[in-house]
Write an enzyme that holds these catalytic residues in place. Structure first.
Site, PDB file in Angstrom:
ATOM      1  N   ASP A 340       0.458 -24.223 -25.440  1.00 25.65           N
ATOM      2  CA  ASP A 340       1.274 -25.293 -25.518  1.00 25.65           C
ATOM      3  C   ASP A 340       2.230 -24.492 -25.963  1.00 25.65           C
ATOM      4  O   ASP A 340       2.997 -23.499 -27.193  1.00 25.65           O
ATOM      5  CB  ASP A 340       1.844 -26.396 -26.475  1.00 25.65           C
ATOM      6  CG  ASP A 340       2.427 -27.413 -26.115  1.00 25.65           C
ATOM      7  OD1 ASP A 340       2.768 -27.184 -25.739  1.00 25.65           O
ATOM      8  OD2 ASP A 340       2.551 -27.929 -27.378  1.00 25.65           O
ATOM      9  N   GLU A 343       4.888 -24.147 -29.127  1.00 28.35           N
ATOM     10  CA  GLU A 343       4.557 -23.437 -30.121  1.00 28.35           C
ATOM     11  C   GLU A 343       5.426 -22.485 -30.170  1.00 28.35           C
ATOM     12  O   GLU A 343       5.260 -21.477 -30.669  1.00 28.35           O
ATOM     13  CB  GLU A 343       3.271 -23.250 -30.368  1.00 28.35           C
ATOM     14  CG  GLU A 343       1.978 -24.148 -30.220  1.00 28.35           C
ATOM     15  CD  GLU A 343       2.883 -24.794 -32.137  1.00 28.35           C
ATOM     16  OE1 GLU A 343       2.658 -23.703 -32.951  1.00 28.35           O
ATOM     17  OE2 GLU A 343       2.753 -26.023 -31.589  1.00 28.35           O
ATOM     18  N   ASP A 375      -2.414 -28.041 -29.402  1.00 29.11           N
ATOM     19  CA  ASP A 375      -1.683 -26.751 -29.151  1.00 29.11           C
ATOM     20  C   ASP A 375      -2.079 -25.774 -28.886  1.00 29.11           C
ATOM     21  O   ASP A 375      -1.923 -25.110 -28.081  1.00 29.11           O
ATOM     22  CB  ASP A 375      -1.149 -26.257 -31.102  1.00 29.11           C
ATOM     23  CG  ASP A 375       0.261 -27.563 -31.594  1.00 29.11           C
ATOM     24  OD1 ASP A 375       1.264 -28.663 -30.644  1.00 29.11           O
ATOM     25  OD2 ASP A 375      -0.185 -27.717 -33.128  1.00 29.11           O
TER      26      ASP A 375
END
Length: 625
Positions: A340, A343, A375
Site C-alpha cells: 500500500d 506504507e 497494507d
C-alpha cells in the site's frame, strides 16, 4: 441640390452563396443518404454543412476544411476522394468553386431535402407518393445488429450461452460477464485503446437502452430481455453457420454502420468518420473493423473443471482457449508483493523508506499501489509479452492470493483502539473476500510503556484479535524484521503456488469461499481478480441498507462484528427490527427480543443487557438518558 433617393424597404442584398458549392453538394448527398437509411451519422454531416455555410472563403482542397468545426479526418478523406474523381472526369482545370452547368444548386433553404437519394427511386416512389403521403418512398429502418466480435456481440452471446446451461442462475455479474465475453471480443473490456476513453464494456449501455439487456440489483446483475434473447439466438445461428462456411451468413451479422458505409461509398473499405468528431458511445463501440480470426466454440459453455481438458480431440483448441480465458496455468504467472502506498509515504518517511530498501535488498519483487484494505497482499500476475509496435505492453490479468496483512506499530494500535478504527479494520478484513487475514504487530521494544493506553490493554487487544476474532498474529520487533517476514512469505507463496492452476472466481458468487485448495494438494484453486477485490473494499462506496445497519449496530459498546452479523440474520434492516418490536406485547418482551440470538462459534446468547441497549436506541422517544 439633387433629389433624395427613395428609401428601399426590405433586405438590401441577398445573402452571399456558399463559396464552396461542390463540397456543400457532396455533403448534402452524404447526409441525405445517411438520413434515408436511418443512420445517426446524418447529424455529423448536418453539423459539417452548417460550418461550411458559415465559412466565407473558398477552399482549394478538403484538407483545408479541417480548420472548420465538425470536420474530422473521415469527412475530409471522403471529400478528397470525391474531389479527385471530379477532377479526373472534368479535367485538372475544372472549376471547383462553381457547380457544373445543369447541376442543381444546393441552396441554404433546401439543405434538408432528400432529392439526391429520391432520384434513384423516382419511378417506384411516384405511385407511393400519390397514395400514401411523403414518407412512402423511404427505406425501412434496419434492426440493430452488433458487429461481429464487438462488445455488444460478445455480451449478448455470453449471456445467451449462460442461460442455456441447465440449472443456470439466469444472470451474470459484471466481473464474470467480462471474463467470459472477452474471448468473443477483439477489444478489451477493461482497458481502453490508446487515444480513446471507451472499452468494449461501454456497449452494454447501448444494449440496455435498446432493451436487449436488463440490469438489476446491487451488485449489478445482467440478463437478457425477450428482445435480447431473440437477437442472441440469431447471432448464435450465424456463429454456428460461420463454422460450416466462413462466407455463409456473414452478411447477417454485420453491423448497421459497416453495411451502410459500404453501400454509400461503393466498396468494402470503411472510413472512420468519428476520428476527430464528437459522437455518441454506440458509434464508437460498433464501428470497428472486422478481423479474420478463428471462431470460438458456439455450444453452451460448461463450467471449467479442475483440469479443463476436452474429451473430443477435435475441439481441443477451442476448449484450450476457453480454459485459458478463465484461469492462469502454471508457468504463465509470477507472484508479486503489493505494498500500500501509505506504507511508503507520509508520516515518518525515514522509517517507511527503510521498509522499501529492505525489500529491495532482499530481492523481493514488489509493486506500490493503492490498497483499499490491508497494507500488504500478493497477486499472481499474468506474464504478457510486449507487442511489437505498441508503446506499452498489454496489461496482464491479476488474481489476488488468499493472504492479506495489516501492519500495526504499537503506537498505531493504540491510536486505532482509541478512535475506533481497530474494530472497523478487523470487520473490513473479514469481509474483503480473502481467507488468510493476518496482523503484523511491531512491538518496538519498550515504546508501548509510554503510550496513552496501558501496555496490558494493548497486549489484551492483540490476544483478542488472535483468539476471539480468529486472525493470525505475527509479532516482530522492528521494520527490518517486518521486511524479513514479508520476504519469507513471498518466497513461500511462490513455491506454494508454482504448480497450481489459478481459476478466476467472483466474490459475489455464493459458496466459493472457505475451501483450502493449497493445503489439500489439489492442482487448482479459485481466486478473485485484483480489480474486483479492490473495488469491493472501498471504504466510502455506496452501501446497502443492510451494510449501513451493520455499521450502526457496531457503534454500540460491546457489540462486535459477529454479534452484528447474528442480528442481521434475523433482522436485515431497521424496518424489520422495528416491525418485530411492534409485534411484542409488553415492554419487557421488547427489551428481551434480541437476548436469545446466538452468535460466534460457541453460539452464545447475545444477552439481555445488549438487547435492552439496542431497544432503547431504536424505540425511545426523545433524548436518551
Amino acid at each position: 441640390m439633387p433629389a433624395a433617393e427613395p428609401v428601399r424597404l426590405g433586405r438590401k442584398r441577398a445573402l452571399p452563396s456558399c463559396p464552396n458549392p461542390l463540397f456543400l453538394k457532396w455533403l448534402t448527398e452524404l447526409r441525405d443518404e445517411a438520413k434515408e437509411k436511418g443512420l445517426k451519422i446524418q447529424y455529423t454531416y448536418q453539423k459539417a454543412i452548417g460550418s461550411l455555410n458559415k465559412y466565407p472563403l473558398p477552399l482549394q482542397n478538403a484538407k483545408e476544411a479541417k480548420i472548420l468545426q465538425n470536420f474530422g479526418d473521415g469527412i475530409c478523406k471522403i471529400l478528397d476522394q470525391k474531389l479527385q474523381r471530379y477532377l479526373k472526369e472534368n479535367g485538372p482545370d475544372a472549376p471547383i468553386h462553381s457547380l457544373p452547368e445543369g447541376a442543381p444548386r444546393p441552396g441554404r433553404q433546401d439543405n434538408n431535402s432528400l432529392a439526391p437519394s429520391r432520384k434513384k427511386n423516382a419511378a417506384g416512389d411516384q405511385g407511393k407518393d400519390k397514395g400514401g403521403g411523403g414518407g412512402g418512398g423511404r427505406k425501412k429502418k434496419r434492426d440493430y445488429i452488433p458487429q461481429k466480435r464487438s462488445g455488444g456481440y460478445a455480451v449478448l452471446l455470453t449471456l445467451y450461452r449462460q442461460s442455456q446451461i441447465p440449472g443456470s442462475k439466469g444472470y451474470m455479474f459484471k466481473m464474470e460477464l467480462q471474463a467470459e465475453a472477452q474471448r468473443l471480443c477483439d477489444k478489451s473490456f477493461t482497458v481502453p485503446d490508446l487515444g480513446s476513453k471507451y472499452t468494449a464494456w461501454s456497449s452494454v449501455s447501448t444494449l440496455i437502452q435498446k432493451n436487449f439487456v436488463m440490469k438489476t440489483h446491487n451488485p449489478a446483475r445482467y440478463s437478457l430481455t425477450e428482445e435480447g434473447l431473440a437477437l442472441a439466438q440469431r447471432l448464435e445461428c450465424v456463429e454456428q453457420g460461420t463454422k460450416d462456411g466462413p462466407e455463409g451468413d456473414r452478411e447477417e451479422a454485420r453491423s448497421e454502420g459497416e453495411g451502410d458505409a459500404e453501400e454509400a461509398h461503393g466498396g468494402p473499405g470503411l472510413v472512420d468518420l468519428t476520428a476527430s468528431d464528437d459522437d455518441d458511445e454506440e458509434k464508437e463501440e460498433d464501428r470497428l473493423h472486422p478481423t479474420e480470426r478463428p471462431t470460438c466454440e458456439a455450444s453452451p459453455r460448461r463450467d471449467v473443471d479442475g483440469m479443463g481438458l476436452s474429451e473430443n480431440p477435435q475441439n481441443s483448441h477451442a476448449t484450450s482457449r476457453k480454459f485459458n480465458a478463465a484461469c492462469l496455468l502454471p508457468g504463465t504467472y509470477e507472484i508479486i508483493l503489493c505494498v500500500d502506498f501509505i506504507e511508503t509515504t507520509g508520516g515518518s518517511s525515514h522509517r517507511k523508506q527503510e521498509l522499501v530498501k529492505e525489500l529491495q535488498r532482499n530481492g523481493v519483487t514488489f509493486d506500490v499501489r493503492k490498497l483499499n484494505v490491508g497494507d500488504f497482499l500478493w497477486v499472481a500476475r499474468e506474464k504478457v509479452a510486449p507487442v511489437p509496435g505498441q508503446l506499452r505492453a498489454p496489461t496482464g490479468r491479476e488474481l489476488v492470493l488468499d493472504y492479506i496483512i495489516e501492519r500495526k506499530r504499537m503506537d498505531d494500535l493504540c491510536g486505532s483502539i482509541i478512535d475506533g478504527r481497530f474494530r472497523e479494520q478487523k470487520f473490513r478484513l473479514k469481509r474483503c473476500g480473502l481467507r488468510r487475514p493476518c496482523y503484523l504487530v511491531e512491538e518496538c521494544g519498550s515504546a508501548a510503556s509510554h503510550l496513552s493506553l496501558p501496555e496490558t490493554t494493548l497486549q489484551q487487544a492483540i490476544v483478542n484479535t488472535q483468539v476471539v476474532d480468529g486472525f493470525f498474529v505475527k509479532r516482530v520487533q522492528d521494520v527490518r524484521e517486518s521486511a524479513a517476514y514479508l520476504t519469507v512469505m513471498t518466497r513461500y507463496l511462490t513455491k506454494l503456488y508454482q504448480n497450481c492452476t489459478l481459476i478466476c472466481r467472483s466474490r459475489e458468487l455464493e459458496g466459493d469461499g472457505g475451501s483450502d485448495e493449497e493445503e489439500g494438494g489439489t492442482a487448482s484453486c479459485s481466486l478473485i481478480s485484483f480489480a474486483e477485490f479492490n473495488y469491493g473494499a472501498i471504504k466510502n462506496k455506496c452501501q446497502t441498507v443492510r451494510e449501513v445497519f451493520a455499521r450502526q449496530l457496531m457503534q454500540f459498546s460491546g457489540l462486535s462484528g459477529d454479534k452484528a452479523a447474528a442480528i442481521l440474520e434475523h433482522y436485515s434492516t431497521p424496518h424489520s427490527l422495528l416491525t418485530a418490536y411492534k409485534k411484542c406485547a409488553s415492554e419487557a418482551e421488547k427489551e428481551k427480543l434480541l437476548s436469545s440470538i446466538r452468535y460466534g462459534k460457541l453460539k452464545r446468547n447475545l444477552g439481555p443487557a445488549l438487547s435492552r441497549t439496542v431497544y432503547q436506541l431504536y424505540c425511545t422517544q426523545g433524548a436518551l438518558s
